[in-house]
Design a protein around this motif. Sequence first.
Motif, PDB file in Angstrom:
ATOM      1  N   GLN A  53       0.946   3.970  -3.297  1.00  0.00           N
ATOM      2  CA  GLN A  53       0.329   5.193  -2.623  1.00  0.00           C
ATOM      3  C   GLN A  53       1.929   6.272  -3.729  1.00  0.00           C
ATOM      4  O   GLN A  53       1.479   7.466  -4.240  1.00  0.00           O
ATOM      5  CB  GLN A  53       0.064   5.494  -1.167  1.00  0.00           C
ATOM      6  CG  GLN A  53      -0.887   5.087  -0.881  1.00  0.00           C
ATOM      7  CD  GLN A  53      -0.922   5.299   1.132  1.00  0.00           C
ATOM      8  OE1 GLN A  53       0.083   6.066   1.710  1.00  0.00           O
ATOM      9  NE2 GLN A  53      -2.066   4.921   1.422  1.00  0.00           N
ATOM     10  N   ALA A  74       0.600  -0.838  -0.010  1.00  0.00           N
ATOM     11  CA  ALA A  74       0.160  -0.019   0.133  1.00  0.00           C
ATOM     12  C   ALA A  74       0.688   1.378   0.021  1.00  0.00           C
ATOM     13  O   ALA A  74       0.521   2.486  -0.471  1.00  0.00           O
ATOM     14  CB  ALA A  74      -1.154   0.428   1.045  1.00  0.00           C
ATOM     15  N   ARG A 110       1.275   9.124  -6.378  1.00  0.00           N
ATOM     16  CA  ARG A 110       1.561  10.379  -6.288  1.00  0.00           C
ATOM     17  C   ARG A 110       2.711  10.980  -7.122  1.00  0.00           C
ATOM     18  O   ARG A 110       2.514  12.355  -7.436  1.00  0.00           O
ATOM     19  CB  ARG A 110       1.772  10.564  -4.803  1.00  0.00           C
ATOM     20  CG  ARG A 110       1.180  10.856  -3.630  1.00  0.00           C
ATOM     21  CD  ARG A 110       1.554  10.247  -2.744  1.00  0.00           C
ATOM     22  NE  ARG A 110       0.135  10.092  -1.283  1.00  0.00           N
ATOM     23  CZ  ARG A 110       0.862  10.003  -0.332  1.00  0.00           C
ATOM     24  NH1 ARG A 110       2.041  10.009   0.213  1.00  0.00           N
ATOM     25  NH2 ARG A 110      -0.781   9.758   0.519  1.00  0.00           N
TER      26      ARG A 110
END
Length: 1399
Positions: free
Chosen positions: A856, A852, A860
């Motif tokens: 992320q 996870a 981004r």
Amino acid sequence: MATLELYSKGESVWIPDPGAVWVSAQLLQDYSPGEKHLLLQLPNGEVHYPVGSPSDLPPLGNPDILEGENDLTALSFLHEPAVLHNLRVRFLDYSSIYTYCGIVLVAINPYDQLPIYGEEVIDAYSGQDMADMEPHIFSVAEEAYRTMTREEKNQSIIISGESGSGKTVSAKFTMRYFAVVGGAAQQTSVEERVLASNPIMESIGNAKTTRNDNSSRFGKYIEIGFGRKGDIIGANMRTYLLEKSRVVFQASAERNYHIFYQLCASRELPEMRSLKLDAPEHFRYTNQGGEMQIPGTDDVSDLERTRNAFTILGVQPDQQLELFRILSAVLHLGNVNIQASGRSSDWSYIDADDRSLAVFSKLLGVEGPQMAHWLCHRRLAVGGEMLVKPMSGQQAVEARDALAKHIYGQLFTWTVQRLNSALRSQRGQTKSFIGVLDIYGFETFDRNSFEQFCINYANEKLQQQFNRHVFHLEQEEYVREELAWSRIEFSDNQQCINLIEGQLGLFDLLDEECRMPKGSDDSWVRKLYNQHLTGKPHPHFQKPRMSNSAFIILHFADTVQYECDGFLDKNRDTVFEELVNILKASQLVAELFQQQENVSPVANGSVRSGKRATREHKLTVGFQFRQSLQMLMDTLNSTTPHYVRCIKPNDLKEPFMFDPKRTVQQLRACGVLETIRISAAGYPSRWTYEEFFSRYRVLLRGPQSQEQAQASCRWTLPQLISDPDQYCFGKTKVFFRAGQVALLERLRAERLRTAAVIIQSRVRGWLSRIRYTRILWATVTIQRYCRGALARRLALTLRYTKAALVIQKTYRMMVVRQLFLMIRQATITIQAFTRGTLARHRYRLMVAERAAVLLQARVRGWLARRAYRRVRAAVVFMQCCVRRRAARRELLKLKTEARSVERYRELNKGMEVKLMQLQLRADQEVESTALRETLHAEREAAGAELEALRATIQRLESQRHEKPQPCPAISEEEEEKRRRAADKAAQEILQLTQVAFSLSFCFFFHSHLYLMHRLSSSSVCGHVCAERVSQAVSQAAKALRTELDEERRKYQGLLREFTRLEQRYDNLREMNVRVDSALSLPPGLPAGVIFLCVRQADCSGDQTRARSLCSAAVTAMKAALKLVPLTTDLSDLIRALSDLCIQGYQQLLSITETRLQNIIVAALLESETIPGLSGTAVKLVMSRKRAGSDPRTVASGDAPTMASVLRELGALHTALSRQDLPSTLMEQAFHQLTYLISASALNSLLLRKDMCCWSRGMQIRYNVSLLEEWLRSRGLQTGGAVATLEPLIQAVQLLQAGKKTEAEAQALVQTCTALSSQQIVKILTLYTPHSDLDERVTLNFIRTVQGLLKGRSDCQPPQLLMDVRRVFPVTFPYLPPAVLHAEQLVIPDSLKISFLRRV
């Protein structure tokens, strides 16, 4: 008669039968002299055969081993039933239509197409001895051809038989054989013409009869002339007794000559419409027999074949059409309607509007009224005056038919003469010839007339010549062996011949009656009765009981009754002079009657006029026939005859149907049985002393060595055969009378049986003693083993008891321990699984958290990069818009300036030129200097700016390396400077390019505008540059001229050098380089020298000389191959060299094949490479050598062996290897050669009975293995060379395999996959045991194999022999040559080409 002791129980005999002529029976008891009956076993029961005296005993049967013998004279018992049975077995069971009978070849018509006449069969028989080959028509032709070339003596092949027995076909195949063998490799025009004469003679001389669909109605004798080299150089044909009566009359179910039906069938052709033909049913001369069509024949195609043959023989189409007009006129003549008139029908007439007569007159170009008048009238000479007398209707019809027969006879004679003129030798004088006589056989019908009388008379003469020749050959053999012999009596038919041709014979009385004014058939018959029946009775002449108009002659073959009606008319063959004169006036038919005056009196037929009375013109048909027959007999007596007797097996024309009655009748008529009788009267069985010793060694006493075989035979034979008249000793052979060999075979069998009984008794005693000893030893051994077994059983029981207690204790302990260990192991396992589950759960949680976080971070980063790219794209788009707007403004400004300049130029067009010229003249020197300085300054400025840019770039690069992450503001500034500098440089380059373009094309038209423009300096600079360019071009042209002159000098030097090389090359061509020195050269040296010379000529730039050198090389190669000089176009030298490679390859193989052809059979089949093997194989029955056959023996020291074959192949391999040929090409060459070896050997094996045995198969297999080993040692097995030997290998395996049971038959069929069905059956049929340990192949086994062969999918072609002329396609592989340098070549001094210099 055979020895009486041979009539013992179990022997087979032949008894007469009304249906089958002869049937086989078996003796159920021994015969004793004096008995009146023989107890015989027939298929339908037992019979008592009456025997009045020993001479009444039935003929004995031959042993089963002789069944199907290919030479009837090799049979132990020579008599009619043995001959008939042997022919039936060969014809029905073996499908063999040819059988030898001494010097006679018996040919049975199969009424079917057999694949035994191809070119491969001709190649197999060519050069072979007929005693070694299977009987065949080609074997007789080969014997005649070889005898002619060896002894330089003329030969004759006499082919006779009944109508429908296959005489014409046999003659055609004989001529075809001579055309192939005597015509070398390709068929010349002479051979083609000889073969082309067959369809012509068949169309005009053959017709359908009740016995034959293509019966020859004339006799012919064709002399084929040969030159000194054995090649055909010409031919000549003589004909005898054409059946002219068939032109006007045909019996029921018969036809006229083929040519008439062919013309009627082709009547719709454009060129045939003028003949006014119709269907054959509408012509009287073609519809009498009722048969208009022959099944399986096409008259239209047959006529086309006949016309092609005429063309080959030089008869032009217009002459052919004239020939067809005459034939059509004959048909129309038959339809002329002659009507009788008067009270007694004593005169006749023809209607003036008769259509048939009009067509006949138009076709021949004669006067119709005159022809109509003289067909119904005749002219008589009475008291010196000429009177015209009308004829009756019957007489007019006979005159019309006589005219038709005469026209056809003259046409037939003219055609034969035209054929002879076309076949006459054109290439020199004939050295010798072979005559082929195709003549009618003995004929007897329900009604026999003049034609049958002449035919049977000719057969009487031929039979006499045949008997005397056979007798002569028989006596020659006895004289050669120095035998004490008495004259053999044979049936001489001289009395019958004297009856026919002697003084006051039948012909004499017939000619005398023909000369009488009122002679008739009845008066002639009465003279015959008075002369040969009442006055001096003749033994061969009889009178029928119920007829006074017939007579009977006892011919050699049969008793024939002749009806006398029509004898005188046919013998006279009268044609009235008036009708002949009318035809002579015709331009179309005149040639037929003009040549009549130049024909000798013995021509086929004669013309007798009603006016002339000279003897020359009154020669009768019988007299002419006697003279021509006498000439034929003189010719035959001056040559060496070879006989072919054709047999018609049945009258239904069914394929492979055997009628014994018809066959025996023909065997008696054609002289085959007479040959048997003459042979049986002497000593038919003949053995050399060595062969007799090898076969009957067990009967001989005295010295048992091969060297003393003759002494042993002379010592022992009188003890074996008590009657000395039954045998005779010669110089090299021992001779036996009929039946004595069978007696010796019986004695040999008894001796072997006695020896076998003694050996069996000794062996049985020895086996009994051995058996008793073994039983005693076995009993003691069994007792000992039983006692030991009981003791061991007790000890074993005690051991088992103790062991049971130990096993129980141990087992209980093991069960408790296993339970404990199982519980412990289960506990540990549960703990391990629980702990592992908890650890894996924690691990999965950690992996999910890590994934996870990583996801992320990536998302981004991707969002940030996307936003950056969007901002950057917007900025770039805005810059592009601004720049585009500025560019549009600049473009509009330039367009405005351009329009103002154009207007100014139009207003001042005249001033521009003047101003330009003045300005150029005034400012040329000043402005050039200024322009030069300006250009130099601009170049220096540009160079300085470029150096500054380079320094800036280097500085930026160094800063980038020193500072990995520079400030964004600084990098953007430097990038903007670089972009502006690049834009500026691009604009300057664009401007300079436009200026240069304008100066080069529009200098004289835009000089004023450019002087006014700010770029005038650049314009002047361009002008100066153009002048400089012009000067540079002129200087370069001078330099090129200098170089061109230098190249010309070099070219002249090369030309002189090349001329010297050509002269030297011509000198080399005249030199004879020895073959051994050429073979000693390094591989590829000649090719390397030629390649370097061609490459040097090509590098010089002169293509003409390079081509000349290549052409000279090609011409020299062709001269080395002894081909014609090069005359083709040299535009494609690569193709010429490729063709030259193929020619060289084919010629090399052709030379090797020629050298191998004569030694393949002798080396592979006949040579005995395995020593001692042939000594164990002795033939059971020695086949008698054919009388008149002179085998071509070869000295033992010169006999070819496998070493000879391998030597030839080795020489070829060495030659190819020395020339450095590719391996694939060598494999292809030896693949072709091994196929030739295999095909030639297999073809000879399939035609030679003496080679089909077990021992010979062993020899052949060993010889083939030597060839296989040689191929493998040279690495040639991968190219298919070994695979081509597979058919021969399988044929040898077939000879060595078992041939008795059904399982062996299945194994043979599965093994012999490379052999066709015909080849397998042929080998089994020819298999002949050469030892007592072997047996002959039974007919049941052969039939079993045939049934199995029908079920297999045979991929082999349905042919008996392999095609030895098959040529495999060759592929020349392209292999790029290695880099070749002159320094690498080592040229021997022996070549004397030191004039070549390395450049």
